[in-house]
Structures are given as C-alpha cells and as structure tokens.
Design a protein around this motif. Structure first.
Motif, mmCIF file in Angstrom:
data_model
loop_
_atom_site.group_PDB
_atom_site.id
_atom_site.type_symbol
_atom_site.label_atom_id
_atom_site.label_comp_id
_atom_site.label_asym_id
_atom_site.label_seq_id
_atom_site.Cartn_x
_atom_site.Cartn_y
_atom_site.Cartn_z
ATOM 1 N N HIS A 111 0.861 -1.115 0.121
ATOM 2 C CA HIS A 111 -0.128 -0.062 -0.007
ATOM 3 C C HIS A 111 0.939 1.245 -0.058
ATOM 4 O O HIS A 111 0.450 2.306 -0.607
ATOM 5 N N LYS A 134 -3.920 4.460 -4.731
ATOM 6 C CA LYS A 134 -4.765 4.898 -3.680
ATOM 7 C C LYS A 134 -6.035 4.518 -3.836
ATOM 8 O O LYS A 134 -6.560 4.324 -5.159
ATOM 9 N N LYS A 175 -6.628 -1.981 2.659
ATOM 10 C CA LYS A 175 -6.163 -0.656 3.185
ATOM 11 C C LYS A 175 -5.005 -1.066 4.044
ATOM 12 O O LYS A 175 -4.787 -2.168 4.435
ATOM 13 N N ARG A 176 -3.816 -0.224 4.392
ATOM 14 C CA ARG A 176 -2.824 -0.502 5.011
ATOM 15 C C ARG A 176 -3.269 -1.129 6.445
ATOM 16 O O ARG A 176 -3.820 -0.626 7.234
#
Length: 753
Positions: free
Chosen positions: A213, A219, A302-303
């Motif tokens: 990520h 993004k 997502k991270r």
C-alpha cells in the motif's frame, strides 16, 4: 503462496551478500540462492545437503545447465504444500470467481507470491485478450512477483504451456524489495495475493500489505481477497491438555522423576503460539464450551496496523474446563461479500457455502493452549479474552470474571534454563505408560552395573535424569547434539529435585567421543529414546541416526555393552488414504489452466514414470482425513544395534484383510528396548505423538480379502525393502498379486525416501 517459508539467513562465509530461501527438509534441506556475479547477472543454485544419519551438511553448487536438465524433474519441491494447495478446488474456484468479478478491464494487476502463476493467469484472462492489451486507450498488464527461484522456473514453464509467457511480467524478487517506477513501471490498480497460513499472519501478510500500500499500489486499490476475519471457540479436550501441561500430567505418573519440578513448572514447555492441527480428526474428543466468536478483522484493501488488541467477554455455554482455544479464519474475496472461503472445522455451521468438501493439508485450524489445567467455567459465566496480534502472530490470555489461583501464566521465568519442545514431545514425556516402559527398561539394564559409564547418544533429557537418579555410582555423558548448552543448563536446574549432582553428569555436545572424553573408561551403556531435537518433520527411519552414533562410538564400547534400544523394527500397513492421495494427485487443468508440467517437481502421484514416483513424506496419519487399514501390521525389516550400521534388506508377503482401495503404505519404527523383547515402544499410527512415513501409490489399487476370488481385486502384495546406511535412504518395491497368482505382477514401483 501459502507453502513458502520465507527466511533471510546468514550466507555461507564464501558466498557474501546472498539471500537464501529455505524450505523445511524431509531427507535433504534444499536451500536456493540467487547471486549477482561480477561478469553479469547469473543465476546459480546452492544446495545444502543434510545427512539425516549424522546431522552433517555440505554446500553443493548446482549450475544453470543442471537445473534445466532432467535433474530438475526430481521432486525437489515435494516437501512443500504447493501440490496440496493447487489440488484445493474450492480455493481455486473462489479466487477465480473473485478475480473475474474484480478485474473487469485493462488495468495493472500485481500478484505477490505468484507461485505457479495461477492467479496471474486468471487476472490476465479476465482482462479479455490478455495481460498486455489496449482497450479504449488503456493498457493492461499483470506483474507476478515471486522470490523463490525454483518456483519462478516452474512458473515460466506453466505460462509457456498456457500461452501466457508474453502476457505476464515475472519479477524474481521479494515484493518488499520493489518500488513503483523503478522495479515495476507503475503502481498497480489491483492486488491479487495468497500469502496466508493456517494462523493467517504467519507468512508475513501484514508487512507485505503495508509495503504494497505504501510503495506498489494506487490509492484506494482493489484487492483479492478483500478481507479476512479470525474466529475462535473455547473447548475442553483431555487430548489437547496433554499436549502442553507436562507438570500436572507428570504428577500423575508417580515415578519420582521430575522433568518439571514444583516451582519450575515452565522450565520444559511448549512455546506460547498457535499450533496448526486438523481438529475434525479429534471432534469426538472435543467438548464445546462457547459459541464461535469473532476476534480480529484484517482488511486487505487498506494498510493494516502491525499491532492490534481486543477484549472480548465470552459467555460459557457449558460447565467445564477450557483447555484450549480453537481458531480459524474466513476469507471474503470480493468487496460485496458474496464469495467466501473458510478454514472452519466441520462442526461449524456457516451461513454460506465455502467448500466443495475437499480435505486439504495446507490450511488447518489452530490451537492455542490455556496454561496449566486450564480455566474452570460454569454455564452462562462470562470469560474475558484478551487477544493481541503482531505482524506475524496472534496470542491470547483468558481469565474468568472471578480471579482463581489456577488461572494465568506461571510466574517462573527460567530464562536460559528453559527448554521449548514440540507439543507431541511434551505429551510423550507426560505419558505414564511411556515413562513406565522407559523406567523399567533402564532398571533392567542397571541390574548388573555396579559402577558404569553411560552415554546418552541423543537429546533425551528424560533418560539422562533417569540414569543419574537411579544409579548413584554411574557416570553419565550426554551428547545432546541438538540441545547442547541449553540441555546442560536445564539439567543443572533440575538436578536437585531429581536427587543427583552435576559432578556425575557431563554434557559434551559432540558427535563422537574418544577415550580422552570418557576419562580412559569404556562405555558400559549406550542409550537413546531415540529423539533428536529438530527432527519433528523427519521420516521415522531418520532416527536411525542412533545406529550411526553407535557405530561412530564402536571403539570405546565395552565388550559387554548394553545398548538401548537394542534394535529397531520397520513396520508397515497397507491403507486406504483417499483424502491424502487426492490432495497430492497429479495436476491437469486448474480453472482452465494446464499445470501438468509441475507434477514431477512437486512429487505428485498419478500418471508419471516410475522414476518420478512420489517420495516418502512424513504425516500424522490420524490427521489425514478418511483412513482405513486394509492389512494387518507387518514387519518389513529389522535393524540390529548390537552391530555397527550396515545395509539391511527385508521382504514381506502381505495379505489384505479388508476390502477397499489401497492408496499407499504407511511405515514406522518400533523400538525394542530390551534383549528379551518385552519392552517395545511403537511409533505407529495408533500412537498420535509420532509422524509416520507415507508412500502413496502411483494409482490406487482395488484390494480384496485374501482367499476371495473376486476378479480385479488384489489379495496379496509383496514388499521388497532395502536400507542404505550411506545415504539414510529407504527403498521399497511392491508388487500386487491377484487371487491364485502367486507370482503374477500387478504393478511394481521403486520408492525412495
């Protein structure tokens, strides 16, 4: 892929700046390396050959031309889980469905841990005409990242076979070494990856996603899978309790031997971690004490955080004692939540269809042991669970609402004195019957020994303590080839509780002894269990290292030496193993992609030449799904430890006692501890603390009860076996016979392990 164990190791002194990737060994540990040479970028393999009978290893360089030759078709990767994973039809199907749902047009797809390239090919196909196409001015591409060189070579063969070699860009590096715009042309729009183990996090899922990520994805990138959720359930199980609580099980033995004396309850213990296990195999021995509960949720899109904690209040559904937490995970592969995969045990009723019924070995449930006797709970009582996850693992702490002295970790911290052993080894050391057999054998051996010199050839702290405890005049030398200094520090800590002083015990940590080491005395007793620390995944006959050690020490053994065990007996049984066989069968089309070129390298069973037959592999047979014994247990050959190690041969005619499909033979060793053959320690399938050696047949064979006349059914098989002490390899040839055909060959294979 989930089968790859990634480690960065220290390079050999003569090979600077080399990253090594290792897979756990069966007969030989194979370590591969990629090295940048001064003359250019050249790929070479360095193979670390391990001799299981000595523990010695040496580096061998395999040149590129050797890798490309027929030599590469040997089952070098048979010990991995790739084959089992690729035979998981449910896994393959849900990934294909999710990728087709997510990859709807030209884009950049990144596949991390690409393995054979299956997910990459799915993504390329989903884009339409392939992974390098333009549609409405947009360019699509697939980047496959795979760090393990032998697997990259296999991937190239698979891609070429499927006409995909020009559509997928392969990068032979770790993903966390890559940077967008430098190593890959641009950030990826979609991540497809399957780097999950039974615990979920053990293969580095979190740090891999973090780096992806940060450095490799756009993004709000899309991911397959989308999310993973871990679940757990409180259970009571005497079997699971015995796998970790040595202190309380030892107390029931009443034999005056204290491996874990009072006050030192954790000096010999299992590591505080989750252990992968097929819990369906012991479902009749498990009592559920709670409903399933959700623990952690990890979003791939997502991270993720490196550290997480959660507090749960769990309502007990029955009175009982919580011995363990059984955990599993559910994978949500698409963002809408319509495609799932689960590793839950079969007793869990899921609200969605996740499985086609496949048994698989690459993913299991996990067990977390509750310390000591566990936690006593009452129906409807609240139990507090504190769960923590790190980058690579999940741990738990359990306590009831009312504090009790039995709950929680032991306060003792022995530091360097502690020994961490496998759950199965801890269970063996706590087993009253096993301890009684060993104690009786030692007592018999000591009857005529007034002042003896005893050598413990293996890593048995139990036998060292027994000798020192029973004979106040004996001097004990323990070789402890695996434990070494840790074994010495442990003995120092428990000596007083077992009634001996360390002035009669030496730990040399050597592989061979001279008369100088024995103070000019000949050895009167040579003993072992046998047990070698770190050999938990070895084949049974690789514990014949004890015989090799005995041979090395031959010059310092007295004429009336007592050797224990005095011999080993190779036993076997023909078995029906449909789940295990199907999980390792030859690959053909996987979701439309031909994988037949990988079968020999992955050690598949099926339509392969005899020279490429699947090798022996170690398994806990009781965890291998559906199993059925088709013959009586028979003796294959014997190993006489009273003489130096030598080649051994054996032959057995086996009569089938049950109808069924024979999928292979299961082998193990019975250790005869005394000359009268009255004390025998079996490591067979009935004893669930040892792995057996499994040889799967190329094709299953229909067998019938001996004496029947059913055509097409074999009623006999003839086993010819030989053991080569120079390599530690066991060679098996088997011939199936039809009724009334004493010499007619139904099929013969030469098997090596």
């Amino acid at each position: 892929m989930a089968s790859l164990l990634r480690k960065t190791l220290t390079s050999p002194s003569h090979l600077p700046d080399i990253t090594l990737l290792t897979l756990h060994p069966v007969t030989r540990c194979k370590i591969k390396a990629t090295r940048a040479m001064s003359s250019g970028s050249t790929q070479r393999m360095f193979q670390l050959k391990l001799d299981p009978l000595t523990g010695n290893s040496e580096w061998v360089v395999i040149e590129e031309d050797e890798v490309s030759s027929e030599h590469s078709q040997k089952p070098l990767l048979a010990i991995t889980s790739y084959l089992d994973m690729l035979n998981d039809t449910c896994r393959n199907r849900v990934f294909r469905e999710a990728i087709e749902k997510t990859v709807t047009g030209p884009c950049h797809v990144l596949d991390i841990g690409a393995g054979t390239g299956l997910l990459s090919m799915m993504a390329a196909r989903a884009m339409g005409s392939g992974g390098s196409t333009e549609r409405a001015g947009m360019k699509g591409m697939v980047t496959a990242c795979e760090s393990y060189l032998p697997m990259v070579k296999l991937m190239r063969k698979v891609l070429r076979l499927n006409g995909m070699e020009r559509k997928i860009n392969i990068i032979n590096r770790r993903s966390d070494e890559l940077q967008a715009g430098v190593d890959i042309t641009s950030r990826a729009d979609i991540l497809v990856s399957e780097i999950l183990d039974s615990e979920l996090l053990g293969e580095g899922l979190i740090p891999t996603l973090q780096h992806a990520h940060e450095m490799l994805l756009v993004k709000n990138a899309q991911t397959v899978p989308y999310r993973a959720t871990t679940y757990g359930q409180l259970v009571e199980s005497t079997f699971l309790w015995k796998l970790h609580d040595l202190y309380n099980n030892e107390a029931q033995a009443l034999d005056s031997i204290h491996l874990v004396p009072t006050g030192l309850e954790t000096i010999l213990h299992v590591k505080s971690q989750q252990y992968a296990m097929h819990c369906d195999a012991i479902k009749e021995e498990i009592r559920l004490l709670s409903e399933p509960f959700k623990i952690f949720e990890f979003d791939f899109w997502k991270r993720p955080d490196s550290h997480g904690e959660t507090e749960l209040l769990i309502k007990a559904t029955n009175d009982g004692r919580v011995h363990a937490i059984v955990s599993w995970w559910i994978l949500q592969l698409d963002c809408e939540g319509t495609i799932f995969y689960s590793t839950a045990p079969k007793w869990i009723n899921l609200p969605f269809n996740t499985s086609s019924g496949d048994w698989c070995d690459h993913w299991k449930q996990c067990i977390w042991f509750i310390p000591g006797k566990g936690v006593s709970v009452s129906r409807d009582e609240g139990v507090h669970l504190h769960a923590i996850h790190t980058d690579t693992s999940i741990s738990y702490n359990l306590k009831t609402q009312v504090p009790r002295t039995e709950v929680g970790q032991y306060p003792f911290h022995a530091g360097h004195c502690q020994l961490a052993l496998s759950p199965e080894r801890v269970a063996i050391y706590g087993d009253s019957k096993w301890r009684h057999s060993m104690l009786t054998a030692i007592e018999k051996a000591l009857q005529d020994k007034v002042c003896s010199l005893c050598v413990v050839a293996d890593d048995s702290v139990f036998l060292t303590i027994i000798i020192a405890h029973l004979s106040k005049t004996s001097h004990v030398i323990s070789l402890f080839p695996g434990l070494r200094d840790k074994g010495a520090q442990y003995l120092q800590a428990v000596a007083g509780a077992n009634g001996f002083s360390m002035d009669r015990v030496e730990v040399l940590g050597k592989r061979s002894l001279t008369l100088h080491d024995t103070h000019q005395k000949k050895v009167d007793m040579l003993i072992g269990e046998p047990f070698y620390c770190g050999n938990d995944s070895m084949l049974p006959w690789q514990n014949l290292r004890f015989w090799k050690e005995r041979t090395t020490l031959d010059s310092i053994l007295s004429k009336d030496i007592t050797i224990m065990p005095c011999k080993g007996i190779l036993k076997a049984c023909a078995m029906s193993l449909p789940d295990l066989w199907n999980s390792r069968r030859c690959l053909d089309k996987i979701e439309g992609f031909d994988h037949s070129v990988v079968n020999a390298t992955l050690g598949a069973c099926g339509d392969l030449p005899a020279s490429q037959a699947s090798p022996f592999l170690p398994f806990f047979i009781w965890q291998c799904g559906e199993i059925k014994e088709l013959s009586e247990v028979f003796t294959v050959m014997e190993f006489d430890f009273s003489k130096p190690i030598s080649p051994c041969f054996g032959k057995a005619q086996v009569k089938f006692s049950e109808l069924g499909m024979c999928h292979g033979f299961v082998f193990w060793i019975d250790w005869v501890m005394d000359a009268e053959n009255s004390i025998v320690i079996s490591t067979g399938p009935d004893i669930r603390h040892w792995k057996q050696g499994v040889k799967l047949l190329t094709k299953p064979v229909a067998v019938g009860i001996h004496g029947s006349r059913n055509m097409g059914e074999c009623s006999l098989t003839v086993i010819d076996a030989s053991f080569d002490p120079s390599s530690g390899e066991l060679i098996i040839e088997h011939t199936f016979l039809q009724p009334n055909m004493e010499s007619a060959s139904y099929g013969t294979e030469a098997d090596l392990g």
